[in-house]
Design an enzyme around this catalytic site. Structure first.
Site, PDB file in Angstrom:
ATOM      1  N   HIS B 156      -2.419  20.863  26.709  1.00 27.16           N
ATOM      2  CA  HIS B 156      -1.270  21.651  26.267  1.00 27.16           C
ATOM      3  C   HIS B 156      -0.236  21.881  27.344  1.00 27.16           C
ATOM      4  CE1 HIS B 156      -2.985  22.493  22.400  1.00 27.16           C
ATOM      5  NE2 HIS B 156      -4.019  23.120  22.888  1.00 27.16           N
ATOM      6  N   ASP B 191      -9.263  16.719  19.786  1.00 28.66           N
ATOM      7  CA  ASP B 191      -9.348  18.176  19.879  1.00 28.66           C
ATOM      8  C   ASP B 191      -8.773  18.751  18.585  1.00 28.66           C
ATOM      9  OD1 ASP B 191      -8.269  20.923  20.639  1.00 28.66           O
ATOM     10  OD2 ASP B 191      -9.106  20.325  22.564  1.00 28.66           O
ATOM     11  N   HIS B 193      -6.826  21.108  18.280  1.00 31.94           N
ATOM     12  CA  HIS B 193      -5.441  21.503  18.477  1.00 31.94           C
ATOM     13  C   HIS B 193      -4.594  20.281  18.784  1.00 31.94           C
ATOM     14  CE1 HIS B 193      -7.777  25.182  19.477  1.00 31.94           C
ATOM     15  NE2 HIS B 193      -6.823  25.742  18.760  1.00 31.94           N
ATOM     16  N   ASP B 279     -13.715  21.531  20.266  1.00 31.87           N
ATOM     17  CA  ASP B 279     -13.477  22.624  19.333  1.00 31.87           C
ATOM     18  C   ASP B 279     -13.290  22.118  17.910  1.00 31.87           C
ATOM     19  OD1 ASP B 279     -10.161  23.298  20.768  1.00 31.87           O
ATOM     20  OD2 ASP B 279     -11.091  21.459  20.035  1.00 31.87           O
TER      21      ASP B 279
END
Lengths: 451, 524
Positions: B156, B191, B193, B279
């Site tokens: 990120h 992931d 995200h 995740d």
């Protein structure tokens, strides 16, 4: 995907009424004083009242919405009434007026003792939350238009910090913000373009034939390769079945063991120790370099029992203490331990033992990582109603023998709310709480009076 | 033995009884200190999980099967290869004690909340970034097929901003290193995200293709719309696969495999970087997918089967015992070694009770992705992918004025600044500190129509690009002068510099303009 936001906007009882956006944190900390909350509550309520422009319809909606919140409180005389809008249930109008009167009183005289403080306070906060929750979410100025999604994870550490958010003074602006956000909500979040966002990438040119050699020989680049730990210096990597313990690659633990109490805690401890020794002989120097000697329960061997008990006791205080000060307090009480020692103990020993105790209780949800206190949901719940997970409280017994880890449990019955001691297979006398206890020769569970 | 692994890629899966015939030479980076970095009480990100993974690997006997290295910390100049100087300087200087003196910087760089200041923050960044870059160097050297760094994958982080627990974007740095030796690099992100930091860094280049499978819709970070496909030269070199809650193994593989096989076929990268954020596993503390560790590792198996140099990185994963299980299993996959489910005794054995097994099972949560939705997504993505090969090398004359975006407008210094109403970008300088360099926006009124014509901008995957670029500049230079007088008017009218909002059509443009400009006025 966007649906939830649109839903919120649609459901809002005051679609265009603006109102002033409270910049209070969404969930007031439990210790918020009544006066401050009342003061905040008073003005929006006053505002709701004061919005005279034909607001009888919105008011009805509002009252219907909050009627439920006010329901538990007994009616006190006929409500002063805010116009004869029938709205909500029978308790709707009267209680709202009552509540408003009460909050005004509190605002006027915050210090005076009051009855039913807690219930009232809860109602006021719930009202405020209902009324302003959605607005706040949407009109978070700093985050607009990224909304609160910019935060991956909301920890309630930050609610105090949120006090610094810019205030919305203009009602008109707040209204505009709301409209704009509804427009923006349908837009995509943006990706930056430009020198401040992209990486600089040179154009690709076919590299000369010696380029790779040059690359390999560049010391600056080769430095990034790091230090080889395995295979050790002078040895080659043996990936075929030449090494003795090769046969155990990918093997898990054996089906059965010869321990007197298979699968008990001590059986596991024993096997773990054996495995470590095996690893040590296999890895040699690398064992130390990779710090296997400070992993897991090994770390607890450097702590005395008193220190461990102290740490556990302090950790139980975490829900009460601010998270940040927990480590400061722990450092103070465990002066011989550095911060790193504390963290190391926490990660290697404490959290692991927590899972152990959860397993022993056969809790359905094992959580090794939940080191937060229960979050804000509990704040508005009444003390003891409704089914919840039984609360487990752990205490280390002071007189535990050195080789025993004894954990004691008091369980709060989910039905009657009484606490019961657990020392055997038990069904709580008043309800279907069943706790499984494992007896082993050495492992004992005993309940103590929870101090 | 499985013959399909020899370059054909992905056609059949290695089974426990018949592992992938080709062993891979694997190297693995681990810093023994990484487990001690602590984000703070209550913070879900725990580097400790990397240590747990390491212990599992040791007791499964895998550590001795690969070359294990301690990474060299990345230096400032390595970090500034991507990040801005002041951001790196800030990260180096901030400490928990001094952070209150730097509130302005904290806000500016988005440090302090999700990305807290903790002891050893900078050396943590140096460590995981150094390991990722080291992995890239290893692959460049050619001595290893797969490089692993479970402490990395922090996707990120942006050029001048921390985000989502990530401070330094080690993935971008690793890819930049790989680009020294490889013409094209593929980035795959599983992931839960969206991999926004990496996508943004490579949004305008065709040398890096970013593919991300993620939850989309009221979920951090908010980007990752299927319509985001890249910009200018990078158009169609960005794929986003948005998913809903509860995606399970079968659903996931039903889109992962077709898409990735097509990507490999069309893009033909020299190296692949796979971010294995855990995740997306079932039962993750912050996630909401329903993948088992087998399903997750299936992606690793698949990408490995193409026999292209592969860099495996960590990423998210907040139920740490599941993270350790998953990454240990995936290391086994990298080595071509199946692992028994009954976990061996290890230092962190008690974390894995009560079953003490390696595998992370699926739960019975509802899968909100319907077959139809997944089909639609897959079709759209494959459609975008087919555009990669659409146009052969382009001649100068074929380009029409409408397609060319004025690159060197008089008002602008930076040729990178291109913008259109249908685009999904904003201007470069949004920080208040840089308002003096406010740039203007160029609007394209007939943009929607010209999208098809944009295809002429793209060259064949293998074609020489240098020529193209040169032509591009000239073409756009000429066009810009033609368009200037018309555009200058709209530029001054439509100053969007103060907001990140972006509007998709003419109508909403005018509405948005009204509100945004009023917003700006009143804010000031």
């Amino acid at each position: 995907m966007v649906g939830m936001y649109q839903q919120q906007l649609v459901d809002d009882p005051f679609p265009l009424s603006g109102g002033h956006c409270s910049d209070q944190p969404r969930h007031a900390p439990a210790s918020a004083s009544t006066s401050s909350s009342a003061a905040v509550a008073a003005s929006p309520l006053a505002q709701a009242q004061g919005q005279g422009h034909g607001a009888s319809e919105p008011r009805r909606l509002f009252e219907a919405l909050v009627g439920e919140i006010l329901l538990p409180l007994p009616l006190r005389g006929a409500g002063v009434g805010n116009g004869g809008c029938g709205g909500g249930g029978p308790s709707g109008v009267g209680d709202l007026g009552e509540l408003l009167r009460w909050t005004r009183e509190v605002a006027a005289d915050p210090v005076a003792a009051r009855v039913e403080l807690k219930a009232r306070k809860r109602q006021v906060l719930a009202l405020r939350r209902t009324r302003y929750l959605r607005m706040e979410d949407v009109t978070d100025a700093d985050e607009l238009p990224s909304f609160f999604k910019k935060r991956k994870y909301r920890s309630h550490n930050n609610h105090t910090e949120r006090q610094n958010m810019p205030r919305r003074k203009s009602e008109r602006l707040a209204k505009r913000m709301k409209l704009m956000t509804s427009v923006l909500l349908t837009q995509r979040k943006k990706i930056g373009v430009g020198e401040h966002f992209q990486a600089e990438i040179p154009d690709w040119t076919e590299p000369p034939s010696d380029e790779l050699t040059r690359y390999k020989n560049d010391p600056n680049i080769s430095k990034m390769l790091g230090t080889r730990i395995w295979p050790p210096e002078g040895k080659a990597l043996q990936t075929d079945s030449t090494v003795a313990c090769q046969g155990r690659i990918g093997q898990g633990r054996m089906e059965s063991c010869k321990c007197p109490y298979p699968e008990s805690f001590f059986c596991r401890q024993h096997h773990t120790d054996v495995a470590r020794d095996l690893l040590r002989s296999e890895l040699g120097q690398a064992f130390t370099e990779w710090r296997f000697d400070s992993m897991g329960e090994e770390v607890s061997k450097m702590w005395t029992r008193e220190e461990q008990l102290k740490f556990n006791a302090l950790e139980r205080l975490v829900p009460v203490l601010d998270h940040k000060t927990f480590w400061a307090v722990a450092a103070k009480h465990l002066a011989s331990k550095t911060r790193i020692d504390l963290v190391r103990y926490y990660l290697n020993v404490f959290l692991m033992r927590r899972v152990l105790s959860q397993c022993r209780l056969n809790l359905l949800e094992i959580d090794s990582d939940e080191d937060e206190a229960e979050e804000e949901e509990d704040e508005y719940q009444p003390e003891s109603t409704g089914p919840r997970m039984p609360r487990m409280r752990r205490v280390f017994h002071e007189s535990a023998d050195s080789y025993l880890h004894i954990l004691f449990y008091m369980c709060t019955c989910i039905v009657c709310g009484d606490t019961h001691e657990l020392n055997r297979f038990v069904i709580a006398p008043c309800g279907p709480v069943v706790i499984n206890m494992i007896f082993a020769d050495i492992w004992i569970k005993r309940a103590v009076r929870f101090a | 033995m499985d013959p399909s692994s020899a370059g054909a890629g992905g056609s059949s899966l290695p089974s426990p009884s018949c592992p992938d015939a080709e062993k891979r030479r694997v190297c693995y980076f681990y810093d023994p200190e990484v487990g001690n970095y602590y984000y703070g009480q209550g913070h879900p990100m725990k580097p400790h999980r990397v240590r747990m993974t390491h212990a599992l690997l040791a007791h499964y006997g895998l550590l001795t099967q690969m070359q294990v290295l301690r990474p060299h910390p990345a230096r400032d100049r390595d970090l500034t290869r991507f990040h801005s100087d002041d951001y790196v300087a800030f990260l180096r200087s901030v400490t928990p004690e001094t952070q209150l003196d730097q509130i302005r910087s904290l806000r500016r760089f988005n440090v302090g909340e999700d990305c807290p200041v903790f002891d050893g923050l900078y050396s943590y960044c140096q460590t995981y970034a150094g390991a990722s870059v080291g992995g890239a160097v290893k692959l460049n050297h050619g001595g290893h097929d797969i490089a692993i760094n479970w402490s990395g994958g922090l996707h990120h982080a942006k050029k001048s901003e921390a985000s989502g627990f990530c401070y330094v974007n080690d993935i971008v740095l690793a890819i930049l290193e790989l680009l020294k030796i490889n013409e094209r690099v593929l980035y795959v992100d599983i992931d839960i995200h969206h991999g926004d930091g990496v996508e943004e860094a490579f949004y305008t280049t065709n040398r890096v293709m970013t593919v991300s499978f993620h939850k989309f819709g009221e979920y951090f970070p908010g980007t990752g719309d299927i319509r985001d496909i890249g910009y200018s030269e990078g158009k169609y070199y960005c794929l986003n696969v948005p998913l809903d809650d509860g995606v399970d193994d079968d659903s996931y593989q039903s889109i992962f495999k077709p898409i990735m096989s097509k990507v490999m076929e069309m893009f033909r990268p020299g190296a692949v970087v796979l971010q294995c954020g855990a995740d997306s596993l079932s039962g993750d503390r912050l996630g909401c997918f329903n993948l088992s560790s087998n399903g997750h590792a299936e992606c690793v198996k698949y990408m490995r089967s193409f026999n292209v140099p592969l860099l495996l990185l960590g990423g998210g994963g907040y139920t740490i015992r599941n993270v350790a299980r998953c990454w240990c299993y995936e290391t086994g996959v990298a080595l071509g070694q199946e692992l028994k489910g009954k976990m061996p005794y290890n230092e962190y054995y008690e974390y894995f009770g009560p079953e003490y097994s390696l595998h992370v099972p699926q739960s019975n949560m509802e899968n909100k992705n319907t077959g139809k939705q997944l089909e639609d997504i897959k079709c759209k993505i494959l459609e975008n992918l087919s555009k990669l090969q659409h146009a052969p090398s382009v001649q100068f004359q074929e380009r029409t004025p409408e397609t060319a975006l004025p690159e060197t407008d008089e008002d602008q210094e930076d040729p990178d600044e291109r913008h259109g109403p249908d685009s999904d970008m904003v201007l470069g300088d949004l920080e208040p500190l840089e308002q003096s360099a406010r740039r203007s926006v160029i609007q394209r009124t007939e943009f929607t129509d010209t999208q098809t014509k944009d295809q002429v901008l793209y060259h064949h995957g293998n074609g020489a690009t240098t020529e193209q670029r040169g032509q591009g500049t000239t073409a756009e230079g000429i066009d810009s002068s033609q368009q200037d007088p018309k555009l200058r008017e709209s530029i001054s009218d439509r100053l969007f510099s103060n907001s990140r909002c972006e509007l998709l059509s003419e109508n909403s443009l005018s509405i948005g303009q009204v509100y945004v400009s009023e917003f700006i006025e009143e804010e000031n």
